[in-house]
Design a protein around this motif. Structure first.
Motif, PDB file in Angstrom:
ATOM      1  N   ARG A 196       0.844  -1.193   0.000  1.00  0.00           N
ATOM      2  CA  ARG A 196       0.000   0.000   0.000  1.00  0.00           C
ATOM      3  C   ARG A 196       0.879   1.242   0.000  1.00  0.00           C
ATOM      4  N   SER A 197       0.296   2.334  -0.429  1.00  0.00           N
ATOM      5  CA  SER A 197       1.006   3.609  -0.337  1.00  0.00           C
ATOM      6  C   SER A 197       1.177   3.948   1.133  1.00  0.00           C
ATOM      7  N   LYS A 198       2.345   4.483   1.498  1.00  0.00           N
ATOM      8  CA  LYS A 198       2.645   4.742   2.904  1.00  0.00           C
ATOM      9  C   LYS A 198       3.462   6.009   3.027  1.00  0.00           C
TER      10      LYS A 198
ATOM     11  N   SER B 271       4.714   7.626  -0.027  1.00  0.00           N
ATOM     12  CA  SER B 271       5.508   6.801  -0.949  1.00  0.00           C
ATOM     13  C   SER B 271       4.588   5.878  -1.741  1.00  0.00           C
ATOM     14  N   LYS B 272       4.793   5.831  -3.039  1.00  0.00           N
ATOM     15  CA  LYS B 272       4.020   4.941  -3.882  1.00  0.00           C
ATOM     16  C   LYS B 272       4.523   3.502  -3.722  1.00  0.00           C
ATOM     17  N   PRO B 273       3.691   2.499  -4.071  1.00  0.00           N
ATOM     18  CA  PRO B 273       4.119   1.102  -3.937  1.00  0.00           C
ATOM     19  C   PRO B 273       5.437   0.799  -4.639  1.00  0.00           C
TER      20      PRO B 273
ATOM     21  N   ARG C  23       8.208   2.026  -2.531  1.00  0.00           N
ATOM     22  CA  ARG C  23       8.375   1.172  -1.364  1.00  0.00           C
ATOM     23  C   ARG C  23       9.088  -0.127  -1.729  1.00  0.00           C
TER      24      ARG C  23
ATOM     25  N   SER D  27      -0.650  -3.348  -5.945  1.00  0.00           N
ATOM     26  CA  SER D  27      -1.129  -2.233  -5.142  1.00  0.00           C
ATOM     27  C   SER D  27      -2.418  -2.615  -4.432  1.00  0.00           C
TER      28      SER D  27
END
Length: 398
Positions: free
Chosen positions: A24-26, A29-31, A34, A63
């Motif tokens: 997941r986006s965190k 930050s995009k997948p 990551r 994603s």
């Protein structure tokens, strides 16, 4: 555990076609970012040296989010997983012990339900490995490798968490937890029953690692990438930040090296995938955090299945997957964990050891000095109290 699992699969399972990671986006930050960040970890240094290009060619991200209905998957990604996947390792969970019940239920309980719903559609599923925790039944001792009755009905619990407001749910939480210490343990125990309902329908294995700590051997001795649990406490003690721990010297801590846990996960997936409806339950896990409840009590864990599991490993696979736990030198391992924390967490180099020792000596001198000042002041104050002087008079010492 996720990094070590990926690293071990890529390095030791040569015929593995590909790995799909649900990311997941965190924190903005995009997948894809990551995924690159994961591979930049020191955990993969050995893989980069021994099998260059393996990660880039075999690891793909999907994603999604376990906290969302349908795992947040697009129709295309769901179809891809259904058609291409053979083994599912479900280790995603919130390991925070202080999460509100609604948050813990959404991640640990409903997340498991959503993964099971996906697994039901996977056409060629050979193994479903659900990572639980040894502490899911802390109201019992000994804790055996069996399924105990659920502490509540998981369907009712999900409904309650979805319908009640946060304040009401917070008031009711202690009643739901009962003898269990926190929402993490409670929701992980219920999640086991979400999986267990598919016994005989899906090739499931429930593994229960205890407190997962630094690696014993792989990918490197002492590798660790977070400050959670005992390693964080050890580092805090070593840096002079933490001076006191609320525990008992008689408690025997139940830790498991992360690489031992991962080897057992992979071995369990192989056994389950090659011998239909074999029921395996492990007494192994990632209680990532050590809190007072767990370091002031002790339980007796039965691990016959865990020990017997390695006897099933083929002779040709033993160099890569056999794990020896009886002959671990606990004292040397703890030293190794501390060295790993110094190297991988504090980013300190071996050539800095003289400087670190000097820092330690200064801290110890400062500590002794402060103790002398404290007790000196206390003694001066005591000697000038009326009570102290009266006592000496009564004893005839003045």
């Amino acid at each position: 555990m996720g990094k070590v699992l990926i690293e071990k699969l890529l390095r030791s399972c040569m015929d593995l076609d590909r790995i799909y990671l649900l990311l997941r986006s965190k924190k903005g930050s995009k997948p894809e970012d990551r995924l690159a960040q994961i591979y930049s970890s020191h955990c993969f240094d050995r893989l980069r040296k021994e099998r260059p290009g393996a990660f880039e060619s075999k690891v793909y991200f999907i994603s999604g989010d376990v906290s969302e209905v349908g795992l947040g998957l697009t129709d295309e990604d769901r179809t891809l997983i259904v058609n291409r996947t053979h083994i599912i390792f479900h280790a995603a969970a919130s390991v925070r012990f202080d999460d509100p019940l609604k948050v813990a239920a959404r991640l640990n309980l409903r997340g498991t339900k959503e993964v099971i719903e996906l697994a039901k559609d996977v056409r060629n599923l050979e193994s479903f490995i659900h990572v639980s925790t040894s502490y899911s039944n802390t109201n019992r001792d000994p804790i055996e490798e069996i399924m105990y009755p659920p502490h509540a009905d998981w369907r009712d619990m999900l409904q309650v968490c979805e319908e009640l407001d946060d304040h009401t749910l917070q008031v009711l939480t202690p009643k739901y937890l009962g003898e269990l210490p926190n929402t993490y343990v409670f929701t992980k125990q219920l999640a086991e029953h979400v999986v267990y309902e598919y016994k005989g329908k899906l090739p499931i294995v429930i593994v229960r690692p205890s407190i997962v700590i630094s690696s014993l051997i792989e990918p490197f001795p002492g590798w660790i990438d977070n400050f959670n649990g005992p390693v964080g406490i050890s580092i805090a003690c070593g840096k002079g930040i933490l001076r006191t721990i609320y525990s008992s010297p008689d408690i025997v801590s139940d830790y498991i090296p992360v690489d031992v846990a991962i080897k057992s996960f992979i071995a369990a997936s192989w056994i389950r995938g090659t011998k239909k409806l074999v029921q395996l339950q492990r007494n192994i896990y990632k209680a990532n955090l050590a809190v007072r409840y767990f370091i002031t009590q002790q339980w007796t864990f039965c691990n016959k299945n865990f020990v017997a599991l390695r006897s099933k490993i083929k002779k040709v696979d033993k160099p890569d997957f056999y794990y020896d736990i009886e002959n671990i030198n606990k004292y040397e391992f703890v030293k190794q964990c501390s060295a790993g924390g110094k190297k991988y967490l504090l980013k300190e180099k071996e050539e800095d050891i003289p400087k670190v020792k000097a820092h330690y000596r200064r801290i110890m001198i400062l500590d002794k000095l402060l103790q002398c000042i404290f007790y000196g002041c206390f003694l001066w104050w005591l000697m000038n109290t009326e009570f102290f002087n009266n006592t000496l008079n009564e004893l005839g010492l003045l």
